[in-house]
Structure formats: structure tokens, C-alpha cells
Design an enzyme around this catalytic site. Sequence first.
Site, short mmCIF file in Angstrom:
data_model
loop_
_atom_site.label_atom_id
_atom_site.label_comp_id
_atom_site.label_asym_id
_atom_site.label_seq_id
_atom_site.Cartn_x
_atom_site.Cartn_y
_atom_site.Cartn_z
N LYS A 269 6.52 2.08 -12.16
CA LYS A 269 6.54 3.29 -11.33
C LYS A 269 7.94 3.93 -11.40
O LYS A 269 8.94 3.21 -11.37
CB LYS A 269 6.22 2.94 -9.88
CG LYS A 269 4.75 2.67 -9.60
CD LYS A 269 4.52 2.47 -8.12
CE LYS A 269 3.07 2.08 -7.85
NZ LYS A 269 2.12 3.18 -8.10
N ARG A 343 -7.45 -2.64 -7.92
CA ARG A 343 -8.88 -2.81 -8.21
C ARG A 343 -9.15 -4.14 -8.92
O ARG A 343 -10.24 -4.68 -8.84
CB ARG A 343 -9.37 -1.61 -9.02
CG ARG A 343 -8.74 -1.46 -10.37
CD ARG A 343 -8.95 -0.07 -10.96
NE ARG A 343 -8.19 0.94 -10.25
CZ ARG A 343 -8.28 2.26 -10.50
NH1 ARG A 343 -9.10 2.69 -11.42
NH2 ARG A 343 -7.55 3.12 -9.81
N1 BES Z 1 -0.59 1.18 -4.95
C1 BES Z 1 -0.92 2.27 -5.79
C2 BES Z 1 -1.55 3.44 -5.04
C3 BES Z 1 -0.70 4.13 -4.00
C4 BES Z 1 0.00 5.29 -4.31
C5 BES Z 1 -0.65 3.66 -2.71
C6 BES Z 1 0.75 5.93 -3.35
C7 BES Z 1 0.10 4.30 -1.73
C8 BES Z 1 0.79 5.44 -2.05
C9 BES Z 1 -1.91 1.84 -6.86
O1 BES Z 1 -1.84 0.52 -7.27
C10 BES Z 1 -1.64 2.68 -8.08
O2 BES Z 1 -0.57 2.61 -8.58
N2 BES Z 1 -2.65 3.40 -8.50
C11 BES Z 1 -2.52 4.24 -9.67
C12 BES Z 1 -3.85 4.19 -10.39
C13 BES Z 1 -3.82 4.84 -11.75
C14 BES Z 1 -2.92 4.09 -12.69
C15 BES Z 1 -5.24 4.88 -12.27
C16 BES Z 1 -2.20 5.65 -9.22
O3 BES Z 1 -2.69 6.09 -8.19
O4 BES Z 1 -1.42 6.32 -9.90
ZN ZN Z 2 -0.36 0.21 -8.79
#
Ligand code: BES
Ligand code: ZN
Length: 491
Positions: A269, A343
Amino acid sequence: MKLISKKTVPTFKKSDTVVLFMGEEEAAAGGKKLPGAFSHFEKTIDLSFFKGRQSEIIFVPFADRPNLILCGTGKEKQRDAESVRRCAAAVASQCRDRAIELVHVPLPAVGGLDADAALSAISEGLYLGNYSFDRYKTRKNDNGKALLSGAVFYGGSGNAASILKETGIVARNTLLCRDLINELSEKTDSRGIAREAASLARLTGVTCRVFGKKEIEKMKMGLILAVNKGSARPPQLVVLTYRGNPRSRKFFAVVGKGITFDSGGMNLKPSGHIEDMRIDMAGAAAALYTLKSAAELKLKKNVYAVLPLTENMLSNESYRPGDVFTAYNGTTVEIGNTDAEGRLILADALAYTETVLKPSCIVDIATLTGACLVTFGEIIAGYVTTSRDLGSLLEKAAEATGELIWQLPVHKDYEENLKSDIADLCNISSEKNAGTIMGGIFLKNFISGTPWAHIDIAGTAHFSKSRGYRPKNATGFGVRLLVEALKHWQD
Ligand code: BES
Ligand code: ZN
Ligand code: ZN
């Protein structure tokens, strides 16, 4: 904070602080309707400045008699439990600014709500609004601020004591939920949360089983293990059981995403997205404190809370995009993106919950997709379900608690977007859109027939600014919603 109920209004001491709630209609009548015991205020203060608007606060200090906090409850037509909770939160914040530690609340007639509903909304708003996460501040009480330690309510119905007891339990657990989420991921790592869960076994009817890395390996939960590969800390799978109705074999299962820190893994990230990722276990925290509330309320229901726990870290051992792992239910999953890790751990936990624990329904709760935040902001959680009944149970609970949810579709035409060239499924969609739905569709593959709902709390679990009785940072979203749903669930 202690919530106390007393029958009759005493003569207050001059050091006391008394809170009076008043609607716009009463304020327009010149404040002449102050309850009998306070009629002496009418001659002393000019109430024409107080309009009774929703959450309007006036602090009236007296040298020779109790101080008064007037709090507006708005127009009767627009008033409901949620608006009254927010008014009470405004009182809590006023008390904090003035370092008032105890308030006396003669219960008003709150037009539009019956006496019990008014008491529960006022006490809940006060309790939930009375929060600060300051354990890492060396100078507590900055600017003389202090939290309320008690509220005494006068003149409630015969149910007042039990209403306050119930409100106190759920609100306290909501604050504990916020604490666990706000706590540093260094402390609330997988074993830290498992320890907290294990401590609930002291409550009547609660048992806790914690599976460590070896057992998770033995159970072949390949997706939890994949996410854990980059972490120096072992994964844990917590199964909490609360048996409140031993005569029934039916269980309500809550499965919570427990990523104790989400770095994104190899799909690291960037700045601006990584800083708050210790909150990625908010679903697990909500599941834990829902079960704890059920046990403390002694609900006559049977509940499971299942918490898959691990960090998603970056190291030489990390799982990689392009890898394939086998889930607990035998499905092979290609890793399209290591940041879609929630997931993965939920897939193993859901399949285990359905096939081994065999509950009557399963609700998973997770900070799953940034797309949910894009769609709903921080106000409403998105959800998907395979069961109209379960959906309606959750929606009613959302309406009652103000923890709002909105349904998204799980149409089968979305399914082809999760096809993989080399495995049964890919953990990300081939299209960039509909991110929250695609997270739900992925999870649906790990449920075979049990009524199921998935609540995405990526927006609602964590606030960028405080709103009403919810503070900035962790909100504790999900505890009040799920406890309310449990209360009305027909087992
Ligand atoms: N933990 C994150 C989602 C999240 C984002 C929670 C902002 C709280 C605040 C999750 O694991 C994630 O990173 N999801 C990705 C999924 C994508 C790679 C399909 C996302 O939302 O970018
Ligand atoms: Zn994530
Ligand atoms: Zn995550």
C-alpha cells in the site's frame, strides 16, 4: 461510566450539574415549561437565546445553585432514537470540555419517543459519546478535559434500571471494541487478540478454542497460511462459543476479518493508504464484542464468533501475485493481488464455520474493500446476502441502532470476473469496477447453502473525523448492530 437510575428528583447541591433536554417547541414557549424542581431557574436566566435545536447546548453556570446544561432535541417531527443519541453525545462532549465528571438527568418527556426509548437513547448517546483513546498521551486530561464517570437519571419507568443495565453492557463493549481497534498492531497482533478472546471464557456459557499455526496447517487452511507467510507472527483461528440456550442446537455465527496490520503485502500500500491499517481487524473485534455482549446480557441465544487472525506483511517469505493456494474447502485460488487478503482468510473461516460448526446462519463482517468507502463514504456499510430473512433481520437492527447498512446485489453474471487461467478462482476481479460486490461474490464461493450475509465496514469502522457519538478513528461499528440482530433472531 456508571449509569444509575433513581425514582425521585432530589434537591441538588450547588456543585452538581443538571442536564435538561428540551425540544424546539418547548423552547419556543419561552422555556416556561422547565420541570417543577427547576422552576426557580426561569426567573434567573434568559432562555430566549436557547432555541432547542438538535444538539444545541447552553451551559449555564451558577455560583449559588447547581449548574445547568440545556440540550436541544430539535423538532418533534424529526426526532427519533438516533437524533436523541446525538443530542446526548453533545452533552458528553460539553462535559468533557468542562471537565464535568458526573451529570444529573431528570428525565424529560421527549415528544415522539416513549419514556423507555428516551432513556435508552439518552444513556446510550452519553455513554458512546464519552470516549477518548489517550493511553499513549503522557499528559492525560490535556486542557483540563476529563471523561464522565457517571450519570444519574431521575424519574424513569419501572424498567429504568434494566434499560440502563442493558445499555451499559452494549455501550461498554462498543468502547472496548474501539479500544482494541485503536490499539497498536504491535500489541493487538494475532496472539494478543486470541488472548483477549480466551479471557472471555470466564463468562458463564462461553468457551474459547484457539487454533495455532500447526493446527491451521493440519486443517489445511491454505489461504490463511498464504496471507500469513510474510509475517513473523503466527496466524491464529479463534472459535468462541456462547451457549445461552442449551435447549436449542441452533447457532448464529459471526465471522470477523482479523488482519492485525494490512501492509498490502507485495502489492504494498502507498502512503496515504497504509497508515491506518492496524484497524483492519475491526470485523474480528466486532465479532468478539458482539459475543461478549450476548454473554453479559445473558441472551437466550447460541452464538459463535470465528476470528481468523494474521498480519499481511512483506518479507522474503511473503506470498506473491501469481501464486496458487488451496482453500480449506479444496478450492484453488490464484493470487491476483496480495492486498485482497481479507477475502482469503475469510474464505477459509467461512468454509470451516459452515462445514464444521454448522450454524443456522452466518454473518461475516470485514473491512474488506476501499471501494465500499468510495461508494458509501463513512456513513453506511454495504452488505450482500443470500437470504431475504437474514437481510431483513439485519436491516431492522440497523434502523434501530443507527448502524446503517445498504444491500448490494450478488447477481451470478458477476461470477465470470473471478475466473482464473490456472486455478478455480482468482482473488481479484478481471474488471476494475464493482469492487465491493466482487469481494462479496468471492466469499459466496465458500458458502454452500447456509443463509449468509457479508457486511463491508471499510468505511464505517474508522472515521476520519468525529460525528455525533462516534469519535474520530475506531467507531466500534457492528457490535450494536449485531447484538440487536441477535436479540430478534428466531432460533
Ligand atoms: N483492508 C483493505 C480495505 C480497506 C481500505 C479497509 C480502506 C479500510 C479502509 C483491503 O484488504 C484491501 O486492501 N482491499 C483492496 C482490494 C483490491 C486489491 C481488490 C482495495 O480495496 O484496494
Ligand atoms: Zn488489503
Ligand atoms: Zn485488508
